[in-house]
Write a protein that holds these residues in place. Sequence first.
Motif, PDB file in Angstrom:
ATOM      1  N   ALA A 133       7.391  28.245  20.910  1.00  0.00           N
ATOM      2  CA  ALA A 133       6.723  27.830  19.918  1.00  0.00           C
ATOM      3  C   ALA A 133       5.842  28.900  19.201  1.00  0.00           C
ATOM      4  CB  ALA A 133       5.613  26.901  20.493  1.00  0.00           C
ATOM      5  N   ASP A 134       5.305  30.053  19.836  1.00  0.00           N
ATOM      6  CA  ASP A 134       4.608  31.089  19.110  1.00  0.00           C
ATOM      7  C   ASP A 134       5.681  31.738  17.996  1.00  0.00           C
ATOM      8  OD1 ASP A 134       2.576  30.633  20.785  1.00  0.00           O
ATOM      9  OD2 ASP A 134       3.045  32.401  22.166  1.00  0.00           O
ATOM     10  N   ILE A 135       6.851  31.950  18.323  1.00  0.00           N
ATOM     11  CA  ILE A 135       7.679  32.547  17.175  1.00  0.00           C
ATOM     12  C   ILE A 135       7.826  31.635  15.969  1.00  0.00           C
ATOM     13  CG2 ILE A 135      10.127  32.712  16.788  1.00  0.00           C
ATOM     14  CD1 ILE A 135      10.226  34.542  19.000  1.00  0.00           C
ATOM     15  N   ARG A 136       8.030  30.377  16.303  1.00  0.00           N
ATOM     16  CA  ARG A 136       8.194  28.991  15.268  1.00  0.00           C
ATOM     17  C   ARG A 136       6.850  29.339  14.334  1.00  0.00           C
ATOM     18  NH1 ARG A 136       9.778  25.971  19.438  1.00  0.00           N
ATOM     19  NH2 ARG A 136       8.036  24.432  19.160  1.00  0.00           N
ATOM     20  N   PHE A 137       5.644  29.202  15.082  1.00  0.00           N
ATOM     21  CA  PHE A 137       4.568  29.164  14.445  1.00  0.00           C
ATOM     22  C   PHE A 137       4.321  30.302  13.475  1.00  0.00           C
ATOM     23  CE2 PHE A 137       0.223  31.260  14.276  1.00  0.00           C
ATOM     24  CZ  PHE A 137      -0.380  30.071  13.666  1.00  0.00           C
ATOM     25  N   GLN A 138       4.707  31.705  14.053  1.00  0.00           N
ATOM     26  CA  GLN A 138       4.651  32.880  13.105  1.00  0.00           C
ATOM     27  C   GLN A 138       5.588  32.773  12.043  1.00  0.00           C
ATOM     28  OE1 GLN A 138       2.253  35.012  13.139  1.00  0.00           O
ATOM     29  NE2 GLN A 138       1.408  34.511  15.096  1.00  0.00           N
ATOM     30  N   VAL A 139       6.967  32.023  12.348  1.00  0.00           N
ATOM     31  CA  VAL A 139       7.761  31.984  11.331  1.00  0.00           C
ATOM     32  C   VAL A 139       7.304  30.994  10.016  1.00  0.00           C
ATOM     33  CG1 VAL A 139      10.132  30.961  10.506  1.00  0.00           C
ATOM     34  CG2 VAL A 139       9.701  32.236  12.478  1.00  0.00           C
ATOM     35  N   ALA A 140       6.686  29.816  10.429  1.00  0.00           N
ATOM     36  CA  ALA A 140       6.020  29.163   9.141  1.00  0.00           C
ATOM     37  C   ALA A 140       5.003  29.881   8.548  1.00  0.00           C
ATOM     38  CB  ALA A 140       5.306  27.839  10.276  1.00  0.00           C
ATOM     39  N   ALA A 141       4.099  30.627   9.308  1.00  0.00           N
ATOM     40  CA  ALA A 141       3.259  31.357   8.482  1.00  0.00           C
ATOM     41  C   ALA A 141       3.790  32.101   7.631  1.00  0.00           C
ATOM     42  CB  ALA A 141       2.124  32.213   9.643  1.00  0.00           C
ATOM     43  N   ALA A 142       4.815  33.220   8.158  1.00  0.00           N
ATOM     44  CA  ALA A 142       5.652  34.022   7.183  1.00  0.00           C
ATOM     45  C   ALA A 142       6.192  33.396   5.954  1.00  0.00           C
ATOM     46  CB  ALA A 142       6.490  34.892   8.021  1.00  0.00           C
ATOM     47  N   LEU A 143       6.804  32.249   6.340  1.00  0.00           N
ATOM     48  CA  LEU A 143       7.641  31.493   5.127  1.00  0.00           C
ATOM     49  C   LEU A 143       6.688  30.865   4.006  1.00  0.00           C
ATOM     50  CD1 LEU A 143      10.340  29.541   6.949  1.00  0.00           C
ATOM     51  CD2 LEU A 143      10.698  31.929   5.750  1.00  0.00           C
ATOM     52  N   ALA A 144       5.315  30.935   4.280  1.00  0.00           N
ATOM     53  CA  ALA A 144       4.607  30.643   3.109  1.00  0.00           C
ATOM     54  C   ALA A 144       4.825  31.564   2.017  1.00  0.00           C
ATOM     55  CB  ALA A 144       3.179  30.606   3.650  1.00  0.00           C
ATOM     56  N   ARG A 145       5.052  32.865   2.449  1.00  0.00           N
ATOM     57  CA  ARG A 145       5.110  33.872   1.420  1.00  0.00           C
ATOM     58  C   ARG A 145       6.469  33.706   0.847  1.00  0.00           C
ATOM     59  NH1 ARG A 145       1.300  38.031   1.937  1.00  0.00           N
ATOM     60  NH2 ARG A 145       2.211  38.541   0.082  1.00  0.00           N
ATOM     61  N   TYR A 146       7.556  33.286   1.187  1.00  0.00           N
ATOM     62  CA  TYR A 146       8.929  33.265   0.500  1.00  0.00           C
ATOM     63  C   TYR A 146       9.156  31.932  -0.083  1.00  0.00           C
ATOM     64  CZ  TYR A 146       9.654  37.295   3.511  1.00  0.00           C
ATOM     65  OH  TYR A 146       9.695  38.305   4.157  1.00  0.00           O
ATOM     66  N   HIS A 147       9.507  31.981  -1.479  1.00  0.00           N
ATOM     67  CA  HIS A 147       9.643  30.634  -2.155  1.00  0.00           C
ATOM     68  C   HIS A 147      10.998  30.289  -2.504  1.00  0.00           C
ATOM     69  CE1 HIS A 147       5.216  30.601  -2.543  1.00  0.00           C
ATOM     70  NE2 HIS A 147       5.360  31.748  -2.681  1.00  0.00           N
ATOM     71  N   GLU A 148      11.847  30.907  -1.859  1.00  0.00           N
ATOM     72  CA  GLU A 148      13.367  30.522  -1.859  1.00  0.00           C
ATOM     73  C   GLU A 148      13.460  29.082  -1.425  1.00  0.00           C
ATOM     74  OE1 GLU A 148      12.982  35.056  -1.847  1.00  0.00           O
ATOM     75  OE2 GLU A 148      12.094  33.247  -0.819  1.00  0.00           O
ATOM     76  N   ASP A 149      14.651  28.344  -1.761  1.00  0.00           N
ATOM     77  CA  ASP A 149      15.077  27.187  -1.552  1.00  0.00           C
ATOM     78  C   ASP A 149      15.230  27.038   0.133  1.00  0.00           C
ATOM     79  OD1 ASP A 149      15.080  26.398  -4.369  1.00  0.00           O
ATOM     80  OD2 ASP A 149      17.012  26.176  -4.524  1.00  0.00           O
ATOM     81  N   ALA A 150      15.761  28.193   0.580  1.00  0.00           N
ATOM     82  CA  ALA A 150      16.000  28.117   1.983  1.00  0.00           C
ATOM     83  C   ALA A 150      14.737  28.049   2.714  1.00  0.00           C
ATOM     84  CB  ALA A 150      16.816  29.302   2.386  1.00  0.00           C
TER      85      ALA A 150
END
Length: 246
Positions: A133-150
């Motif tokens: 869950a810690d990894i998924r949380f960090q991914v969610a936070a990081a993806l806030a900075r990526y605006h690609e469709d994926a």
Amino acid sequence: MKKTVVKQASLKSLAASALQAWESETGWKAIRALQMLGSPDNLAMARRFAASKNAHKRALAMYIASQLRRERYSKVRGTQSDEYAVEETQALLLTGLKDPVTNVVTAAISGFCHRPHPSALPALLAFATHADADIRFQVAAALARYHEDASVKALLMLATDPDDDTRDWATFALGSMHEADTAEIRERLWQNHGDSNDSVSGEALAGLASRKDERVIAVLLERLDEDCMVFELEAAQMMAHPLLLA
């Protein structure tokens, strides 16, 4: 010469504190101090740690790289700080994504919340379904900075995550950090506005209000009272609808 010796001693002392008091408030305080000491010496130390056999040292290298800054002072604005060695630290973070130890990977992913790099996106997307869950949380936070469709697609999934913090950050990223406005995003925000977690619910409401979704008005009419949260106040301000004035 004396200043250099003192500076190196300070770096070593802070690193020792961070490692000896790992994941304690004392340790995090030392890490935050190291992040503000951008210099060739600190960057060299992070590189050495990144190649260490000790997993805690490798994780510390990622945390230093994630927000390495250098302070400067001016009479007009006082003490400020600038990002230091961005490309070099991004390179370190990219190596951390391949580490076999979960804590090191988690630290590396957290760095892309602050220093996004296009080359990191495929790995971040792959980690979105990780069991930790810690990894998924960090991914969610990081993806806030990526605006690609994926990235949006992964955030839509993470906004349904069983972990409250992950779901909260993914909802915030979709609602407030991303400007995309699609039926799928609105539907996920609408579903999350009824979440049992107050923060998830509030972030979803704010995201809908920023898109001027009029379904928010009826919700706000129920929630705007003396016990309401800041989310409702911000949503009401964004909607600026006459029915909400009273």
